[in-house]
Write a protein that holds these residues in place. Sequence first.
Motif, PDB file in Angstrom:
ATOM      1  N   TYR A  28       1.027  -1.133  -0.022  1.00  0.00           N
ATOM      2  CA  TYR A  28       0.390   0.049  -0.062  1.00  0.00           C
ATOM      3  C   TYR A  28       0.374   1.415   0.101  1.00  0.00           C
ATOM      4  O   TYR A  28       1.848   1.366   0.176  1.00  0.00           O
ATOM      5  N   GLY A  29       0.609   1.728  -0.488  1.00  0.00           N
ATOM      6  CA  GLY A  29       0.811   3.716  -0.789  1.00  0.00           C
ATOM      7  C   GLY A  29       0.626   4.217  -1.974  1.00  0.00           C
ATOM      8  O   GLY A  29      -0.191   4.014  -2.609  1.00  0.00           O
ATOM      9  N   MET A  30       2.107   5.174  -2.371  1.00  0.00           N
ATOM     10  CA  MET A  30       1.407   6.403  -3.489  1.00  0.00           C
ATOM     11  C   MET A  30       2.353   6.476  -4.245  1.00  0.00           C
ATOM     12  O   MET A  30       3.952   6.677  -3.777  1.00  0.00           O
ATOM     13  N   VAL A  31       2.298   7.107  -5.598  1.00  0.00           N
ATOM     14  CA  VAL A  31       3.704   7.781  -6.025  1.00  0.00           C
ATOM     15  C   VAL A  31       4.408   8.565  -5.579  1.00  0.00           C
ATOM     16  O   VAL A  31       3.157   9.494  -5.580  1.00  0.00           O
ATOM     17  N   GLN A  32       5.387   9.189  -5.829  1.00  0.00           N
ATOM     18  CA  GLN A  32       5.907  10.016  -5.011  1.00  0.00           C
ATOM     19  C   GLN A  32       6.901  10.302  -5.805  1.00  0.00           C
ATOM     20  O   GLN A  32       7.866  10.022  -6.990  1.00  0.00           O
ATOM     21  N   VAL A  33       7.063  11.883  -5.683  1.00  0.00           N
ATOM     22  CA  VAL A  33       8.355  12.631  -6.869  1.00  0.00           C
ATOM     23  C   VAL A  33       9.167  12.656  -5.189  1.00  0.00           C
ATOM     24  O   VAL A  33      10.323  12.696  -5.817  1.00  0.00           O
ATOM     25  N   GLU A  34       8.938  12.999  -4.730  1.00  0.00           N
ATOM     26  CA  GLU A  34      10.036  12.979  -3.636  1.00  0.00           C
ATOM     27  C   GLU A  34      10.637  12.462  -2.683  1.00  0.00           C
ATOM     28  O   GLU A  34       9.921  11.057  -2.809  1.00  0.00           O
ATOM     29  N   PRO A  35      11.982  11.544  -2.561  1.00  0.00           N
ATOM     30  CA  PRO A  35      12.746  10.647  -1.807  1.00  0.00           C
ATOM     31  C   PRO A  35      11.890  11.033  -0.065  1.00  0.00           C
ATOM     32  O   PRO A  35      11.827  11.998  -0.040  1.00  0.00           O
ATOM     33  N   GLY A  36      11.964   9.942   0.153  1.00  0.00           N
ATOM     34  CA  GLY A  36      11.680  10.393   1.568  1.00  0.00           C
ATOM     35  C   GLY A  36      12.243   8.641   2.443  1.00  0.00           C
ATOM     36  O   GLY A  36      12.331   7.685   2.221  1.00  0.00           O
ATOM     37  N   GLY A  37      11.740   8.647   3.405  1.00  0.00           N
ATOM     38  CA  GLY A  37      12.302   7.081   4.249  1.00  0.00           C
ATOM     39  C   GLY A  37      12.014   6.183   4.171  1.00  0.00           C
ATOM     40  O   GLY A  37      12.070   4.910   3.993  1.00  0.00           O
ATOM     41  N   ASN A  38      10.285   6.233   3.340  1.00  0.00           N
ATOM     42  CA  ASN A  38       9.705   4.935   3.140  1.00  0.00           C
ATOM     43  C   ASN A  38       9.616   4.794   1.512  1.00  0.00           C
ATOM     44  O   ASN A  38       8.700   3.966   1.513  1.00  0.00           O
ATOM     45  N   VAL A  39      10.071   5.250   0.865  1.00  0.00           N
ATOM     46  CA  VAL A  39      10.752   5.941  -0.549  1.00  0.00           C
ATOM     47  C   VAL A  39      10.945   4.601  -1.323  1.00  0.00           C
ATOM     48  O   VAL A  39      12.083   4.800  -0.873  1.00  0.00           O
ATOM     49  N   LEU A  40      10.570   4.099  -2.829  1.00  0.00           N
ATOM     50  CA  LEU A  40      11.131   2.483  -3.104  1.00  0.00           C
ATOM     51  C   LEU A  40      11.693   3.092  -3.957  1.00  0.00           C
ATOM     52  O   LEU A  40      10.128   4.594  -4.710  1.00  0.00           O
ATOM     53  N   SER A  41      12.706   2.926  -4.980  1.00  0.00           N
ATOM     54  CA  SER A  41      12.354   3.708  -6.744  1.00  0.00           C
ATOM     55  C   SER A  41      11.593   1.834  -7.511  1.00  0.00           C
ATOM     56  O   SER A  41      12.896   1.053  -6.943  1.00  0.00           O
ATOM     57  N   LEU A  42      10.619   2.310  -8.076  1.00  0.00           N
ATOM     58  CA  LEU A  42      10.159   0.997  -8.852  1.00  0.00           C
ATOM     59  C   LEU A  42      10.880   0.766  -9.653  1.00  0.00           C
ATOM     60  O   LEU A  42      10.429   1.972 -10.641  1.00  0.00           O
ATOM     61  N   GLY A  43      11.168  -0.231 -10.811  1.00  0.00           N
ATOM     62  CA  GLY A  43      11.460  -0.116 -12.219  1.00  0.00           C
ATOM     63  C   GLY A  43      10.542  -0.924 -13.023  1.00  0.00           C
ATOM     64  O   GLY A  43       9.650  -1.846 -12.214  1.00  0.00           O
ATOM     65  N   VAL A  44       9.947   0.283 -13.572  1.00  0.00           N
ATOM     66  CA  VAL A  44       8.643   0.021 -14.164  1.00  0.00           C
ATOM     67  C   VAL A  44       8.630   0.081 -15.644  1.00  0.00           C
ATOM     68  O   VAL A  44       8.775   0.929 -16.476  1.00  0.00           O
ATOM     69  N   LYS A  45       8.867  -1.056 -16.299  1.00  0.00           N
ATOM     70  CA  LYS A  45       9.393  -1.335 -18.106  1.00  0.00           C
ATOM     71  C   LYS A  45      10.677  -0.586 -17.932  1.00  0.00           C
ATOM     72  O   LYS A  45      11.471  -1.046 -17.291  1.00  0.00           O
ATOM     73  N   ASP A  46      11.070   0.113 -18.923  1.00  0.00           N
ATOM     74  CA  ASP A  46      12.131   1.060 -18.917  1.00  0.00           C
ATOM     75  C   ASP A  46      12.266   2.138 -17.526  1.00  0.00           C
ATOM     76  O   ASP A  46      13.490   2.798 -18.343  1.00  0.00           O
ATOM     77  N   GLU A  47      11.277   2.350 -17.067  1.00  0.00           N
ATOM     78  CA  GLU A  47      11.184   3.674 -16.285  1.00  0.00           C
ATOM     79  C   GLU A  47      11.770   2.861 -15.047  1.00  0.00           C
ATOM     80  O   GLU A  47      11.427   2.033 -14.342  1.00  0.00           O
TER      81      GLU A  47
END
Length: 131
Positions: A28-47
């Motif tokens: 559970y979560g939301m797409v976000q612009v800024e980094p943060g404590g619980n923010v992951l980068s997701l590799g989706v397709k080539d992005e």
Amino acid sequence: MFVLAAWTFLPASAFAQSGGGVWTIEVYGMVQVEPGGNVLSLGVKDEEIRFAVQDVRCADQRFSIDRFLSDTKHYTPGVHIQGSEALLDILLKEKPSKRVLRLKGIYHADTRVFVLDGLDPFNEKPKTSGF
């Protein structure tokens, strides 16, 4: 010989723990612009997109949000998302910080691959008192 014989009697969950494991989870979560404590980068397709994780649910009590974040947060991308083109496109088109999503699927900890088989907006209704 004894070690080999004992090895065959180990429960399957022991292999999952040592090899990284495979779990059916909901993130559970939301797409976000800024980094943060619980923010992951997701590799989706080539992005890559940032995703603020609010909760992770799994039937296995050994799996937790802390474990998920510690396994994934320090990599870029932290999690490789796979699934149907339709679900991946919906995730890529999601506007940052607009709504909470529930991502459902199978997580392979050893490769940090999450096979997405469901993506829904999450609106948990508040519990009402019986007055």
